[in-house]
Write a protein that holds these residues in place. Structure first.
Motif, mmCIF file in Angstrom:
data_model
loop_
_atom_site.group_PDB
_atom_site.id
_atom_site.type_symbol
_atom_site.label_atom_id
_atom_site.label_comp_id
_atom_site.label_asym_id
_atom_site.label_seq_id
_atom_site.Cartn_x
_atom_site.Cartn_y
_atom_site.Cartn_z
ATOM 1 N N LEU A 1 0.811 -1.228 0.000
ATOM 2 C CA LEU A 1 0.000 0.000 0.000
ATOM 3 C C LEU A 1 0.838 1.270 0.000
ATOM 4 N N VAL A 2 2.130 1.163 0.270
ATOM 5 C CA VAL A 2 2.963 2.352 0.483
ATOM 6 C C VAL A 2 4.094 2.411 -0.543
ATOM 7 N N GLN A 3 4.150 3.506 -1.291
ATOM 8 C CA GLN A 3 5.249 3.736 -2.224
ATOM 9 C C GLN A 3 6.449 4.350 -1.507
ATOM 10 N N THR A 4 6.183 5.363 -0.695
ATOM 11 C CA THR A 4 7.236 6.010 0.086
ATOM 12 C C THR A 4 6.612 6.627 1.332
ATOM 13 N N LEU A 5 7.411 6.785 2.376
ATOM 14 C CA LEU A 5 6.934 7.303 3.666
ATOM 15 C C LEU A 5 7.723 8.547 4.044
ATOM 16 N N VAL A 6 7.015 9.564 4.492
ATOM 17 C CA VAL A 6 7.638 10.774 5.042
ATOM 18 C C VAL A 6 7.138 10.949 6.464
ATOM 19 N N ALA B 1 11.091 -3.655 10.265
ATOM 20 C CA ALA B 1 10.695 -4.431 9.086
ATOM 21 C C ALA B 1 10.369 -3.549 7.880
ATOM 22 N N VAL B 2 10.362 -2.229 8.047
ATOM 23 C CA VAL B 2 10.034 -1.325 6.936
ATOM 24 C C VAL B 2 11.115 -1.400 5.863
ATOM 25 N N GLN B 3 10.691 -1.602 4.613
ATOM 26 C CA GLN B 3 11.633 -1.659 3.496
ATOM 27 C C GLN B 3 11.308 -0.639 2.402
ATOM 28 N N ARG B 4 10.314 0.183 2.629
ATOM 29 C CA ARG B 4 9.979 1.228 1.663
ATOM 30 C C ARG B 4 10.863 2.446 1.892
ATOM 31 N N PRO B 5 11.071 3.314 0.879
ATOM 32 C CA PRO B 5 11.871 4.524 1.057
ATOM 33 C C PRO B 5 11.258 5.429 2.126
ATOM 34 N N CYS B 6 12.108 6.007 2.983
ATOM 35 C CA CYS B 6 11.625 6.838 4.094
ATOM 36 C C CYS B 6 12.441 8.122 4.201
ATOM 37 N N PHE B 7 11.748 9.223 4.409
ATOM 38 C CA PHE B 7 12.370 10.533 4.619
ATOM 39 C C PHE B 7 11.890 11.047 5.969
ATOM 40 N N GLY C 1 14.142 -0.103 9.185
ATOM 41 C CA GLY C 1 14.987 -1.135 8.612
ATOM 42 C C GLY C 1 15.441 -0.879 7.193
ATOM 43 N N THR C 2 14.762 0.010 6.475
ATOM 44 C CA THR C 2 15.095 0.241 5.075
ATOM 45 C C THR C 2 16.489 0.844 4.911
ATOM 46 N N GLU C 3 17.148 0.466 3.817
ATOM 47 C CA GLU C 3 18.446 1.057 3.509
ATOM 48 C C GLU C 3 18.287 2.386 2.784
ATOM 49 N N ARG C 4 17.127 2.585 2.170
ATOM 50 C CA ARG C 4 16.888 3.832 1.448
ATOM 51 C C ARG C 4 16.115 4.786 2.353
ATOM 52 N N LYS C 5 16.859 5.503 3.159
ATOM 53 C CA LYS C 5 16.237 6.456 4.066
ATOM 54 C C LYS C 5 17.125 7.696 4.174
ATOM 55 N N LYS C 6 16.483 8.813 4.530
ATOM 56 C CA LYS C 6 17.192 10.092 4.595
ATOM 57 C C LYS C 6 16.749 10.851 5.833
ATOM 58 N N TRP C 7 17.713 11.443 6.529
ATOM 59 C CA TRP C 7 17.473 12.225 7.738
ATOM 60 C C TRP C 7 17.638 13.700 7.426
ATOM 61 N N TRP D 1 12.297 14.896 -2.354
ATOM 62 C CA TRP D 1 12.371 13.471 -2.011
ATOM 63 C C TRP D 1 11.314 12.676 -2.768
ATOM 64 N N LEU D 2 10.097 13.217 -2.821
ATOM 65 C CA LEU D 2 9.026 12.532 -3.529
ATOM 66 C C LEU D 2 9.333 12.434 -5.025
ATOM 67 N N GLU D 3 9.990 13.452 -5.571
ATOM 68 C CA GLU D 3 10.416 13.399 -6.969
ATOM 69 C C GLU D 3 11.333 12.197 -7.211
#
Length: 360
Positions: free
Chosen positions: A161-166, A279-285, A308-314, A346-348
């Motif tokens: 259900l989730v493409q990316t999370l902010v 367990a989250v593996q979706r992109p996260c900002f 848990g995702t490797e694709r995340k940004k702080w 980020w969404l771009e």
């Protein structure tokens, strides 16, 4: 739907399509849902003049805005500034619900939530499923405060259900730098096992007492560290508007048990939050505000580290020139330049263009 000409920020306005819906949750509760989407009228984005807007730039993934505890649509929209409208200006269809007991959902007759788990299972999850069906694919979840935690649980349990999370000002440890809060939490948790205490604590009388206590705190003009925004970061009329909206919301005594547990480093009842985030593996900002006293940077960074995702940004926003607090990180005077732009960029990176026709 109707077409409306609404403010984005300062002198910027946009023509958009708007719908006020009454959406039925999984247990039959009526919830208010504010839907805003781009108008079919060709326009352009003043914030991105080098990228002309057209109907071809309508985004593939809709956005679900998830407010926090005692939040409403006014966490995203005020009379002089609107993050929701800014997202529509960039081509996204946006859904802004008010969960049970909050805002206009309370006016529709919904009762106050009894737990964070109830909000997730009865409101957020079925609404995300419905939006995904309507658009034929995953959505973008943007959560403020507790809304970011719920977004993390959604991304973990239903990644389809989730493409990316902010997450914006979302703390994993709500008691960081708040010794008084921790003390109150210990007392609350100690007595919470008593059925008589829980009945009294979750009563309408307790809710009214919390409202009256909060109104008194604002009237006494408590020090800036207790305010939900950093003084001076918003225009005074918007500060007053947000305070008035905030004071109207109930105290949610039924959630104090979960909040008390969180402030002591414990899991909310029925939610394995730490393992869910891992367990989250979706992109996260993850966005945090430098002077946020309700979700200090250390608490928000703990959530970032738990993902848990490797694709995340702080992203920590604020410096000596401009500080931010808990709510003005979304609607402060400098939020469009320092926060909105970073989120949109980020969404771009993590979403696509090309609209999927909505089901009729």
């Amino acid at each position: 739907p109707s077409t409306s000409h609404e403010i984005v920020d300062a002198e910027r306005h946009i023509e958009l399509s708007i719908q006020e819906l009454s959406w039925t949750s999984s247990d039959g509760t009526e919830l208010a849902l504010l839907v805003k989407k781009p108008s079919k009228t060709p326009s352009f984005s003043p914030s991105r003049p080098h990228r002309p807007w057209s109907s071809a730039r309508i985004r593939r993934h809709p956005i679900l805005l998830v407010h926090g505890l005692r939040g409403t649509r006014y966490n995203w929209n005020l009379s002089g500034r609107s993050f929701q409208n800014a997202l529509v200006e960039e081509g996204w269809t946006t859904y802004c619900p008010e969960f049970r007991g909050s805002g206009r959902s309370r006016e529709l007759g919904s009762s106050e939530p009894r737990s964070i788990l109830e909000i997730f299972e009865s409101d957020l999850l079925p609404m995300a499923e419905w939006i995904s069906r309507e658009h034929g694919g995953p959505l973008i979840v943007i959560g403020h405060s507790m809304g970011g935690l719920l977004g993390g649980v959604l991304a973990s349990t239903r990644p389809d259900l989730v493409q990316t999370l902010v997450t914006i000002a979302s703390p994993l440890d709500v008691g960081v730098d708040q010794p008084l809060m921790r003390f109150g939490a210990r007392v609350w948790v100690a007595f919470a096992s008593s059925p008589a205490f829980r009945t009294w604590a979750e009563s309408p009388q307790m809710s009214r007492a919390l409202i009256q206590g909060r109104q008194l705190m604002f009237k006494l003009e408590l020090p800036p560290r207790i305010l939900p925004y950093f003084p001076g970061s918003m225009e005074r009329e918007l500060e007053q508007e947000q305070e008035e909206r905030h004071e109207e919301e109930p105290g949610f005594p039924g959630l104090l048990r979960d909040l008390s547990r969180l402030s002591l480093g414990l899991e909310p009842e029925g939610l394995e939050l730490t393992s869910a985030l891992a367990a989250v593996q979706r992109p996260c900002f993850c966005v945090a505000a430098d002077r946020d006293q309700l979700a200090p940077p250390e608490a928000a960074e703990a959530l970032f580290e738990a993902l848990g995702t490797e694709r995340k940004k702080w992203y920590l926003v604020g410096d000596e020139a401009q500080h931010f607090g808990h709510t003005d990180v979304i609607l402060g005077a400098e939020a469009p330049r320092l926060v909105w732009k970073e989120i949109i960029d980020w969404l771009e990176e993590t979403t696509e263009y090309g609209s999927i026709p909505e089901r009729r």
